[in-house]
Design a protein around this motif. Structure first.
Motif, PDB file in Angstrom:
ATOM      1  N   THR A 134      -7.474  -3.854  10.647  1.00 51.86           N
ATOM      2  CA  THR A 134      -8.199  -3.427   9.460  1.00 51.86           C
ATOM      3  C   THR A 134      -9.339  -4.390   9.173  1.00 51.86           C
ATOM      4  OG1 THR A 134      -7.926  -2.761   7.154  1.00 51.86           O
ATOM      5  CG2 THR A 134      -6.750  -4.737   7.855  1.00 51.86           C
ATOM      6  N   GLU A 144      -9.040   2.767   2.118  1.00 55.92           N
ATOM      7  CA  GLU A 144      -7.640   3.090   1.838  1.00 55.92           C
ATOM      8  C   GLU A 144      -7.339   2.953   0.347  1.00 55.92           C
ATOM      9  OE1 GLU A 144      -5.456   0.432   4.267  1.00 55.92           O
ATOM     10  OE2 GLU A 144      -6.130   1.309   6.161  1.00 55.92           O
ATOM     11  N   ASP A 164       0.830  -1.193   0.000  1.00 62.17           N
ATOM     12  CA  ASP A 164       0.000   0.000   0.000  1.00 62.17           C
ATOM     13  C   ASP A 164       0.869   1.248   0.000  1.00 62.17           C
ATOM     14  OD1 ASP A 164       0.999   0.180   2.550  1.00 62.17           O
ATOM     15  OD2 ASP A 164      -0.910  -0.162   3.557  1.00 62.17           O
ATOM     16  N   GLU A 171      -6.594   1.448  13.415  1.00 67.32           N
ATOM     17  CA  GLU A 171      -5.257   1.035  12.978  1.00 67.32           C
ATOM     18  C   GLU A 171      -4.435   0.541  14.174  1.00 67.32           C
ATOM     19  OE1 GLU A 171      -3.896   0.718  10.133  1.00 67.32           O
ATOM     20  OE2 GLU A 171      -5.103   1.860   8.706  1.00 67.32           O
TER      21      GLU A 171
END
Length: 310
Positions: A259, A267, A94, A256
């Motif tokens: 998730t 996200e 990510d 966080e």
């Protein structure tokens, strides 16, 4: 004349003794056979089992966990973050350099836990609440169901969001907030079914034999409601997953570094401007496949357990 009739009777008895008796099947055995014939439901069940196994076993086959950052690739995350088998990033990374595969597996675990645990709470509370209200009847039934009507008039989503804002975000609070309101539809369904069966002959016979009211509910009423309960349960699970995903998508759900599907989709949607589809594609694929599996299973259970669909 008597001797002739006796000979015929002996022949009939002998013929009956040579006939193979057909073993009957119970309601659940018949439902299982009917469910197996539904290809969509069976396929959905198999895919759901495989997805669940992958969610809990998959993290053991990657060197990364859901919160570790690959500092060697973090600079390239916004430039692509594509899957890299050599580095163990099967789904890519990510925008913060975290492994999407590990986070997708962890998000799948959380979302499935929310669905199953929240549904278990809702079914337990709604089943007993609705069965007691329908079986007792009268003023007690009226008071109990008016209380349910009042709760159903409250905007549940806003109440859950207020819970998270006031008390903070945690998995335990998420389970409690979702399960606290999910039982009401179950209670109404169970109450209606209880009203339909509480005057049946076997209930009257048990009452005449001196069986107490609580034992009547637990031993005679609730077992005869399991068919409709199983069907509704299979449809309630995806509903709770959708609720949790929507809350997490708004940024008010799982905190966080934990998730869920909704948080991962949120996200991934934010990073689409960088041209990185990986962060959105894999979580949303698991989300869609999981929901379709539950819907197919629920449809198959409805067809299998519906006595009118014979």
């Amino acid at each position: 004349m008597i001797s002739i009739n006796r000979k015929k009777m002996d022949e009939v008895v002998e013929n009956l003794s040579n006939v193979d008796l057909v073993e009957g099947t119970s309601l659940w055995q018949d439902a299982y056979l009917r469910f197996r014939k539904n290809k969509a439901a069976v396929t959905g069940f198999v895919l759901l089992v495989l997805m669940t196994l992958l969610a809990f076993i998959g993290p053991y086959f990657t060197p990364w966990d859901y919160e570790s950052i690959d500092w060697s690739l973090i600079g390239n995350a916004k430039d692509g973050g594509a899957p890299q088998i050599a580095n163990g990033h099967y789904f890519g990374i990510d925008d913060l350099g975290r492994d999407i595969f590990a986070r997708t597996m962890q998000g799948t675990q959380i979302s499935l836990m929310v669905g199953f645990v929240g549904t278990a709470v809702a079914v337990f509370v709604g089943l007993f609440y609705g069965a007691i209200a329908g079986f007792v009847g009268g003023r007690v039934d009226n008071i109990m169901m008016r209380f349910v009507d009042i709760l159903m008039s409250i905007p549940i989503m806003f109440v859950i969001i207020i819970f998270f804002v006031v008390f903070g975000r945690s998995i335990f609070l998420l389970f409690m907030a979702i399960g606290m309101f999910a039982w009401m539809d179950m209670a109404r369904i169970v109450r209606g079914q209880t009203l339909a069966i509480k005057n049946k002959e076997y209930i009257e016979a048990a009452r005449a034999a001196g069986v107490s009211g609580l034992r009547l509910i637990t031993r005679h009423v609730i077992p005869n409601l399991l068919g409709i309960v199983v069907i509704y349960t299979s449809l309630l699970i995806p509903s709770l997953i959708l609720t949790e995903s929507f809350i997490s998508f708004l940024g008010l759900g799982i905190q966080e570094p934990l998730t869920s599907w909704g948080a991962l989709i949120n996200e991934g949607a934010r990073t689409m401007q960088y041209g990185t589809p990986w962060q959105l594609a894999f979580p949303i694929s698991f989300f869609i496949v999981g929901l379709f599996c539950f819907f197919f299973i629920g449809d198959g259970l409805r067809d299998a357990l519906d006595p009118k669909d014979k």
